[in-house]
Design a protein around this motif. Structure first.
Motif, PDB file in Angstrom:
ATOM      1  N   ASN A  17       0.726  -1.220  -0.162  1.00 24.26           N
ATOM      2  CA  ASN A  17      -0.093  -0.043   0.095  1.00 24.26           C
ATOM      3  C   ASN A  17       0.794   1.126  -0.027  1.00 24.26           C
ATOM      4  O   ASN A  17       0.388   2.452  -0.609  1.00 24.26           O
ATOM      5  CB  ASN A  17      -0.865  -0.187   1.359  1.00 24.26           C
ATOM      6  CG  ASN A  17      -1.943  -0.991   1.300  1.00 24.26           C
ATOM      7  OD1 ASN A  17      -2.435  -1.434   0.089  1.00 24.26           O
ATOM      8  ND2 ASN A  17      -2.630  -1.382   2.196  1.00 24.26           N
ATOM      9  N   THR A  46       2.470   1.506  -3.353  1.00 30.47           N
ATOM     10  CA  THR A  46       1.307   1.897  -4.113  1.00 30.47           C
ATOM     11  C   THR A  46       1.018   3.600  -4.323  1.00 30.47           C
ATOM     12  O   THR A  46       0.786   4.198  -5.180  1.00 30.47           O
ATOM     13  CB  THR A  46       0.185   1.153  -4.284  1.00 30.47           C
ATOM     14  OG1 THR A  46       0.618  -0.339  -4.448  1.00 30.47           O
ATOM     15  CG2 THR A  46      -0.891   1.595  -5.132  1.00 30.47           C
ATOM     16  N   ALA A  47       0.910   3.938  -2.950  1.00 28.17           N
ATOM     17  CA  ALA A  47       0.788   5.342  -2.950  1.00 28.17           C
ATOM     18  C   ALA A  47       1.859   6.343  -3.190  1.00 28.17           C
ATOM     19  O   ALA A  47       1.736   7.127  -3.768  1.00 28.17           O
ATOM     20  CB  ALA A  47       0.701   5.663  -1.161  1.00 28.17           C
ATOM     21  N   ILE A  67       3.996   5.485  -5.778  1.00 31.32           N
ATOM     22  CA  ILE A  67       3.881   5.391  -7.293  1.00 31.32           C
ATOM     23  C   ILE A  67       2.808   6.311  -7.777  1.00 31.32           C
ATOM     24  O   ILE A  67       2.893   7.007  -8.589  1.00 31.32           O
ATOM     25  CB  ILE A  67       3.638   3.896  -7.723  1.00 31.32           C
ATOM     26  CG1 ILE A  67       4.727   2.760  -7.500  1.00 31.32           C
ATOM     27  CG2 ILE A  67       3.330   4.047  -9.055  1.00 31.32           C
ATOM     28  CD1 ILE A  67       4.728   1.669  -7.745  1.00 31.32           C
ATOM     29  N   THR A  68       1.847   6.327  -7.026  1.00 31.12           N
ATOM     30  CA  THR A  68       0.487   7.082  -7.391  1.00 31.12           C
ATOM     31  C   THR A  68       1.016   8.775  -7.397  1.00 31.12           C
ATOM     32  O   THR A  68       0.758   9.423  -8.150  1.00 31.12           O
ATOM     33  CB  THR A  68      -0.759   6.847  -6.641  1.00 31.12           C
ATOM     34  OG1 THR A  68      -1.066   5.441  -6.834  1.00 31.12           O
ATOM     35  CG2 THR A  68      -1.720   7.750  -6.934  1.00 31.12           C
ATOM     36  N   LYS A  69       1.690   8.949  -6.314  1.00 29.08           N
ATOM     37  CA  LYS A  69       2.015  10.265  -5.910  1.00 29.08           C
ATOM     38  C   LYS A  69       3.179  10.760  -6.988  1.00 29.08           C
ATOM     39  O   LYS A  69       3.063  11.674  -7.377  1.00 29.08           O
ATOM     40  CB  LYS A  69       2.782  10.296  -4.514  1.00 29.08           C
ATOM     41  CG  LYS A  69       3.336  11.842  -4.045  1.00 29.08           C
ATOM     42  CD  LYS A  69       3.692  11.669  -2.884  1.00 29.08           C
ATOM     43  CE  LYS A  69       4.295  13.055  -2.178  1.00 29.08           C
ATOM     44  NZ  LYS A  69       4.853  13.004  -0.850  1.00 29.08           N
ATOM     45  N   VAL A  73       3.476   9.337 -10.196  1.00 30.69           N
ATOM     46  CA  VAL A  73       2.837   9.718 -11.397  1.00 30.69           C
ATOM     47  C   VAL A  73       1.833  11.130 -11.418  1.00 30.69           C
ATOM     48  O   VAL A  73       1.981  11.714 -12.669  1.00 30.69           O
ATOM     49  CB  VAL A  73       1.866   8.518 -11.732  1.00 30.69           C
ATOM     50  CG1 VAL A  73       1.069   8.598 -12.990  1.00 30.69           C
ATOM     51  CG2 VAL A  73       2.682   7.182 -11.777  1.00 30.69           C
ATOM     52  N   ASN A  74       1.444  11.139 -10.366  1.00 31.17           N
ATOM     53  CA  ASN A  74       0.671  12.459 -10.372  1.00 31.17           C
ATOM     54  C   ASN A  74       1.523  13.747 -10.581  1.00 31.17           C
ATOM     55  O   ASN A  74       1.060  14.524 -11.081  1.00 31.17           O
ATOM     56  CB  ASN A  74      -0.203  12.681  -9.105  1.00 31.17           C
ATOM     57  CG  ASN A  74      -1.501  11.529  -9.102  1.00 31.17           C
ATOM     58  OD1 ASN A  74      -1.825  10.970 -10.166  1.00 31.17           O
ATOM     59  ND2 ASN A  74      -1.792  11.192  -7.835  1.00 31.17           N
ATOM     60  N   SER A 132       2.818  13.981 -13.958  1.00 31.99           N
ATOM     61  CA  SER A 132       1.627  14.631 -14.902  1.00 31.99           C
ATOM     62  C   SER A 132       1.333  15.949 -14.801  1.00 31.99           C
ATOM     63  O   SER A 132       1.174  16.625 -15.633  1.00 31.99           O
ATOM     64  CB  SER A 132       0.230  13.783 -14.534  1.00 31.99           C
ATOM     65  OG  SER A 132      -0.714  14.324 -15.078  1.00 31.99           O
ATOM     66  N   GLU A 149       8.229   9.173 -17.279  1.00 38.61           N
ATOM     67  CA  GLU A 149       7.935   8.363 -16.247  1.00 38.61           C
ATOM     68  C   GLU A 149       8.879   8.124 -15.151  1.00 38.61           C
ATOM     69  O   GLU A 149       8.873   7.435 -14.252  1.00 38.61           O
ATOM     70  CB  GLU A 149       7.735   6.894 -16.837  1.00 38.61           C
ATOM     71  CG  GLU A 149       6.291   6.951 -17.591  1.00 38.61           C
ATOM     72  CD  GLU A 149       6.215   5.557 -18.224  1.00 38.61           C
ATOM     73  OE1 GLU A 149       6.868   4.461 -18.045  1.00 38.61           O
ATOM     74  OE2 GLU A 149       5.007   5.176 -18.677  1.00 38.61           O
TER      75      GLU A 149
END
Length: 288
Positions: A203, A206-207, A209-211, A213-214, A217, A251
């Protein structure tokens, strides 16, 4: 077979060597698993437990503790069940469970009759369901004597002694002598903790990675906005360089981006340049 039944099956096979310990355990079984009645001067003890292990343990203890021809009244007197306290829910005579070894035997007999334990794969909960508050307090005090926390709660017409901490339940199983069940529980606890640890790690990753990626972006959007309105050629060299690297490597992490620069720049330096680009993009948005 449930975990609770496995514990009782193991406890049934434990036979105290000392007579005083057998008396303590037998006292618990008579108190919690039997019904005493007197008819025409004859005393009768009836086992009312649905657990076969209780009946087997009762008869084994009775044979090893008393001569088979012993008068029931004399046996009850040895167990301190005399007069008005015979089966009255007043608990064991304190004399019978004075020593530590006898407390262990008493708790073992009590668990056989009125104890239960939830499936440890779903949660940790062990309890003794007592008919009177005096019984519950005596069991609680016996457990506390081994530095194990146990609480009492009123549930309908019963007083329930319970433990909800895995470590406390492990300690109590050890006190009662259920060592195989203890090891099985410990193995389940380790597996459960490992799963929880892995889940937390996944978790967290994942958090992160999400951070990342965002953030990437948003950085790309800022650079594209700058490119559309003023062009990258109008940027200072160090900002234009990081903008081009980010566009080429959408990326990549900040550390990786820094390695693409010439000369290489650390993570904090890359982050500083990207913040500058974000500020420029914000100014363009305000003017727009």
């Amino acid at each position: 077979m449930s975990f609770s039944a496995e514990v009782k099956e193991e406890l049934e096979k434990i036979m105290p060597q000392a007579r005083h310990c057998r008396l303590a355990e037998l006292s618990a079984i008579v108190e919690f698993g039997c019904h005493i009645e007197e008819t025409n001067g004859e005393i009768r003890i009836t086992i009312h437990s649905e657990n076969d292990a209780v009946a087997r343990k009762y008869f084994t203890l009775w044979k090893k503790t008393f001569n088979i021809s012993t008068d029931v009244a004399k046996a009850l007197q040895a167990l301190k069940f005399t007069g008005d306290n015979a089966g009255a829910g007043k608990g064991a005579d304190p004399v019978l469970i004075k020593s530590s070894c006898c407390k262990r035997a008493y708790l073992r007999g009590a668990f056989l009759c009125i104890g239960s334990m939830s499936n440890p794969e779903k949660g940790y909960h062990l309890e003794f369901v007592c008919e009177t508050d005096r019984q519950a307090l005596q069991i609680q005090e016996a457990i506390h004597s081994f530095n194990i926390e146990a609480k009492v709660v009123r549930r309908k017409k019963y007083d329930v002694v319970y433990l909800k901490e895995g470590a406390g339940i492990v300690d109590l199983l050890n006190v009662m002598g259920a060592h195989v069940s203890l090891m099985n529980l410990e193995n389940l606890r380790i597996e459960k903790e490992m799963r929880n640890s892995i889940n937390r790690q996944v978790n967290c990753e994942t958090a992160n990675i999400t951070k990342t990626v965002n953030a990437a972006s948003r950085q790309l959007e800022d650079i594209q906005l700058i490119q559309t309105h003023i062009g990258l050629s109008g940027l200072p060299d160090h900002l234009r360089e990081i903008a081009l690297v980010r566009l080429t490597h959408p990326e990549s992490s900040l550390q990786e981006l820094g390695g693409y620069l010439n000369p290489p720049v650390g993570k904090s330096g890359v982050n500083h340049r990207l913040r500058k680009l974000s500020e420029i993009a914000s100014q363009i948005q305000v003017k727009a």
